[in-house]
Design a protein around this motif. Structure first.
Motif, PDB file in Angstrom:
ATOM      1  N   THR A  28      -6.294   4.614 -10.748  1.00 19.71           N
ATOM      2  CA  THR A  28      -6.138   4.854  -9.314  1.00 19.71           C
ATOM      3  C   THR A  28      -5.173   3.847  -8.708  1.00 19.71           C
ATOM      4  O   THR A  28      -4.300   4.204  -7.920  1.00 19.71           O
ATOM      5  CB  THR A  28      -7.498   4.777  -8.599  1.00 19.71           C
ATOM      6  OG1 THR A  28      -8.388   5.703  -9.198  1.00 19.71           O
ATOM      7  CG2 THR A  28      -7.353   5.091  -7.131  1.00 19.71           C
ATOM      8  N   ARG A  29      -5.305   2.583  -9.065  1.00 22.08           N
ATOM      9  CA  ARG A  29      -4.387   1.555  -8.572  1.00 22.08           C
ATOM     10  C   ARG A  29      -2.972   1.765  -9.111  1.00 22.08           C
ATOM     11  O   ARG A  29      -1.991   1.500  -8.420  1.00 22.08           O
ATOM     12  CB  ARG A  29      -4.883   0.173  -8.982  1.00 22.08           C
ATOM     13  CG  ARG A  29      -6.078  -0.289  -8.210  1.00 22.08           C
ATOM     14  CD  ARG A  29      -6.441  -1.687  -8.605  1.00 22.08           C
ATOM     15  NE  ARG A  29      -7.749  -2.050  -8.069  1.00 22.08           N
ATOM     16  CZ  ARG A  29      -8.498  -3.013  -8.525  1.00 22.08           C
ATOM     17  NH1 ARG A  29      -8.080  -3.742  -9.568  1.00 22.08           N
ATOM     18  NH2 ARG A  29      -9.642  -3.287  -7.966  1.00 22.08           N
ATOM     19  N   PHE A  30      -2.910   2.226 -10.341  1.00 23.69           N
ATOM     20  CA  PHE A  30      -1.607   2.431 -10.982  1.00 23.69           C
ATOM     21  C   PHE A  30      -0.804   3.517 -10.271  1.00 23.69           C
ATOM     22  O   PHE A  30       0.399   3.409 -10.101  1.00 23.69           O
ATOM     23  CB  PHE A  30      -1.828   2.804 -12.457  1.00 23.69           C
ATOM     24  CG  PHE A  30      -0.569   2.933 -13.259  1.00 23.69           C
ATOM     25  CD1 PHE A  30       0.162   1.804 -13.608  1.00 23.69           C
ATOM     26  CD2 PHE A  30      -0.112   4.170 -13.667  1.00 23.69           C
ATOM     27  CE1 PHE A  30       1.309   1.919 -14.361  1.00 23.69           C
ATOM     28  CE2 PHE A  30       1.041   4.284 -14.413  1.00 23.69           C
ATOM     29  CZ  PHE A  30       1.761   3.160 -14.762  1.00 23.69           C
ATOM     30  N   THR A  31      -1.483   4.570  -9.835  1.00 27.23           N
ATOM     31  CA  THR A  31      -0.800   5.684  -9.198  1.00 27.23           C
ATOM     32  C   THR A  31      -0.796   5.580  -7.682  1.00 27.23           C
ATOM     33  O   THR A  31      -0.354   6.512  -7.003  1.00 27.23           O
ATOM     34  CB  THR A  31      -1.451   7.011  -9.606  1.00 27.23           C
ATOM     35  OG1 THR A  31      -2.823   6.985  -9.238  1.00 27.23           O
ATOM     36  CG2 THR A  31      -1.298   7.261 -11.089  1.00 27.23           C
ATOM     37  N   ASP A  32      -1.269   4.489  -7.110  1.00 26.03           N
ATOM     38  CA  ASP A  32      -1.268   4.292  -5.664  1.00 26.03           C
ATOM     39  C   ASP A  32       0.176   4.310  -5.156  1.00 26.03           C
ATOM     40  O   ASP A  32       1.062   3.649  -5.694  1.00 26.03           O
ATOM     41  CB  ASP A  32      -1.934   2.953  -5.328  1.00 26.03           C
ATOM     42  CG  ASP A  32      -2.086   2.763  -3.839  1.00 26.03           C
ATOM     43  OD1 ASP A  32      -2.039   3.763  -3.101  1.00 26.03           O
ATOM     44  OD2 ASP A  32      -2.238   1.604  -3.411  1.00 26.03           O
ATOM     45  N   LEU A  33       0.453   5.086  -4.092  1.00 25.92           N
ATOM     46  CA  LEU A  33       1.814   5.266  -3.606  1.00 25.92           C
ATOM     47  C   LEU A  33       2.346   4.053  -2.846  1.00 25.92           C
ATOM     48  O   LEU A  33       3.544   3.933  -2.644  1.00 25.92           O
ATOM     49  CB  LEU A  33       1.899   6.511  -2.717  1.00 25.92           C
ATOM     50  CG  LEU A  33       1.777   7.839  -3.439  1.00 25.92           C
ATOM     51  CD1 LEU A  33       1.827   8.982  -2.439  1.00 25.92           C
ATOM     52  CD2 LEU A  33       2.874   7.993  -4.465  1.00 25.92           C
ATOM     53  N   GLU A  34       1.493   3.170  -2.376  1.00 26.44           N
ATOM     54  CA  GLU A  34       1.971   2.039  -1.589  1.00 26.44           C
ATOM     55  C   GLU A  34       2.155   0.772  -2.414  1.00 26.44           C
ATOM     56  O   GLU A  34       3.083   0.009  -2.182  1.00 26.44           O
ATOM     57  CB  GLU A  34       1.017   1.773  -0.432  1.00 26.44           C
ATOM     58  CG  GLU A  34       1.047   2.878   0.603  1.00 26.44           C
ATOM     59  CD  GLU A  34       0.141   2.576   1.772  1.00 26.44           C
ATOM     60  OE1 GLU A  34      -0.312   1.425   1.903  1.00 26.44           O
ATOM     61  OE2 GLU A  34      -0.113   3.503   2.549  1.00 26.44           O
ATOM     62  N   ARG A  35       1.254   0.521  -3.373  1.00 28.25           N
ATOM     63  CA  ARG A  35       1.307  -0.750  -4.096  1.00 28.25           C
ATOM     64  C   ARG A  35       1.554  -0.620  -5.585  1.00 28.25           C
ATOM     65  O   ARG A  35       2.019  -1.546  -6.204  1.00 28.25           O
ATOM     66  CB  ARG A  35      -0.002  -1.525  -3.885  1.00 28.25           C
ATOM     67  CG  ARG A  35      -0.167  -2.021  -2.484  1.00 28.25           C
ATOM     68  CD  ARG A  35      -1.484  -2.687  -2.332  1.00 28.25           C
ATOM     69  NE  ARG A  35      -2.508  -1.624  -2.229  1.00 28.25           N
ATOM     70  CZ  ARG A  35      -3.787  -1.808  -2.355  1.00 28.25           C
ATOM     71  NH1 ARG A  35      -4.249  -2.979  -2.605  1.00 28.25           N
ATOM     72  NH2 ARG A  35      -4.612  -0.801  -2.233  1.00 28.25           N
ATOM     73  N   GLY A  36       1.305   0.516  -6.145  1.00 23.31           N
ATOM     74  CA  GLY A  36       1.385   0.638  -7.590  1.00 23.31           C
ATOM     75  C   GLY A  36       2.737   1.147  -8.069  1.00 23.31           C
ATOM     76  O   GLY A  36       3.739   1.147  -7.361  1.00 23.31           O
ATOM     77  N   ALA A  42       8.440   6.250  -6.126  1.00 25.75           N
ATOM     78  CA  ALA A  42       8.812   6.930  -4.886  1.00 25.75           C
ATOM     79  C   ALA A  42      10.000   6.228  -4.221  1.00 25.75           C
ATOM     80  O   ALA A  42      10.933   6.880  -3.741  1.00 25.75           O
ATOM     81  CB  ALA A  42       7.622   6.978  -3.931  1.00 25.75           C
ATOM     82  N   VAL A  43      10.000   4.906  -4.210  1.00 25.11           N
ATOM     83  CA  VAL A  43      11.111   4.147  -3.619  1.00 25.11           C
ATOM     84  C   VAL A  43      12.390   4.373  -4.418  1.00 25.11           C
ATOM     85  O   VAL A  43      13.462   4.603  -3.851  1.00 25.11           O
ATOM     86  CB  VAL A  43      10.755   2.644  -3.542  1.00 25.11           C
ATOM     87  CG1 VAL A  43      11.976   1.814  -3.200  1.00 25.11           C
ATOM     88  CG2 VAL A  43       9.654   2.412  -2.517  1.00 25.11           C
ATOM     89  N   LEU A  44      12.280   4.319  -5.737  1.00 21.13           N
ATOM     90  CA  LEU A  44      13.468   4.549  -6.569  1.00 21.13           C
ATOM     91  C   LEU A  44      14.009   5.965  -6.401  1.00 21.13           C
ATOM     92  O   LEU A  44      15.227   6.178  -6.387  1.00 21.13           O
ATOM     93  CB  LEU A  44      13.139   4.272  -8.035  1.00 21.13           C
ATOM     94  CG  LEU A  44      12.940   2.801  -8.397  1.00 21.13           C
ATOM     95  CD1 LEU A  44      12.499   2.679  -9.848  1.00 21.13           C
ATOM     96  CD2 LEU A  44      14.200   2.013  -8.167  1.00 21.13           C
ATOM     97  N   SER A  45      13.134   6.930  -6.249  1.00 13.46           N
ATOM     98  CA  SER A  45      13.566   8.307  -6.037  1.00 13.46           C
ATOM     99  C   SER A  45      14.321   8.437  -4.715  1.00 13.46           C
ATOM    100  O   SER A  45      15.360   9.107  -4.645  1.00 13.46           O
ATOM    101  CB  SER A  45      12.358   9.238  -6.050  1.00 13.46           C
ATOM    102  OG  SER A  45      12.748  10.550  -5.758  1.00 13.46           O
ATOM    103  N   ALA A  46      13.831   7.786  -3.675  1.00 14.42           N
ATOM    104  CA  ALA A  46      14.527   7.814  -2.383  1.00 14.42           C
ATOM    105  C   ALA A  46      15.889   7.133  -2.490  1.00 14.42           C
ATOM    106  O   ALA A  46      16.883   7.606  -1.917  1.00 14.42           O
ATOM    107  CB  ALA A  46      13.673   7.131  -1.319  1.00 14.42           C
TER     108      ALA A  46
END
Length: 134
Positions: A28-36, A42-46
């Protein structure tokens, strides 16, 4: 003996359950969109999307600049041809007589020898003026 086997079996089941609980929390922590890592992806994709847009704009700008440069080069070549023709026509004009000179003070021009063939060197060359410059 069966009691010991049952205790070991229950202990193993509790250990496996605790292991699954810890693993689920880590996932769950690994796939967290804000910290993991999900957030990093997601940032790299943007950033990749932004770079793609910037690259497309740079390509369009380079194409426009290339077209403009080709047009300017063609115009410069045309102007150079016209200038060459004008300079060549100036060499064919006779020299205008100057009223301040007298025929006695004017030195005789050196005889010019024309080559039989067209020169293979530059098309234009400087001519040396005869007489005094004023």
């Amino acid at each position: 003996m069966e009691l010991i086997a049952d205790i070991l079996l229950v202990t193993g089941a509790l250990g496996a359950g605790f292991y699954c609980f810890v693993l689920a929390r880590r996932l769950t922590r690994f796939t967290d969109l804000e910290r993991g890592v999900g957030g990093a992806v997601a940032v790299l994709s943007a950033q990749v999307d932004d770079l793609s847009k910037t690259l497309a704009q740079a390509r369009a700008s380079a194409g426009t600049s290339s077209d403009s440069l080709a047009e300017l080069t063609q115009r410069a070549e045309d102007a150079a041809r016209r200038l060459e023709l004008l300079v060549a026509s100036l060499h064919d004009l006779p020299e205008a007589p100057q009223s301040s000179r007298t025929p006695e003070s004017e030195p005789e021009p050196a005889p010019r020898t024309e080559p039989d063939e067209a020169p293979s060197g530059p098309v234009f060359s400087r001519r040396q003026r005869t007489g005094t410059e004023g």
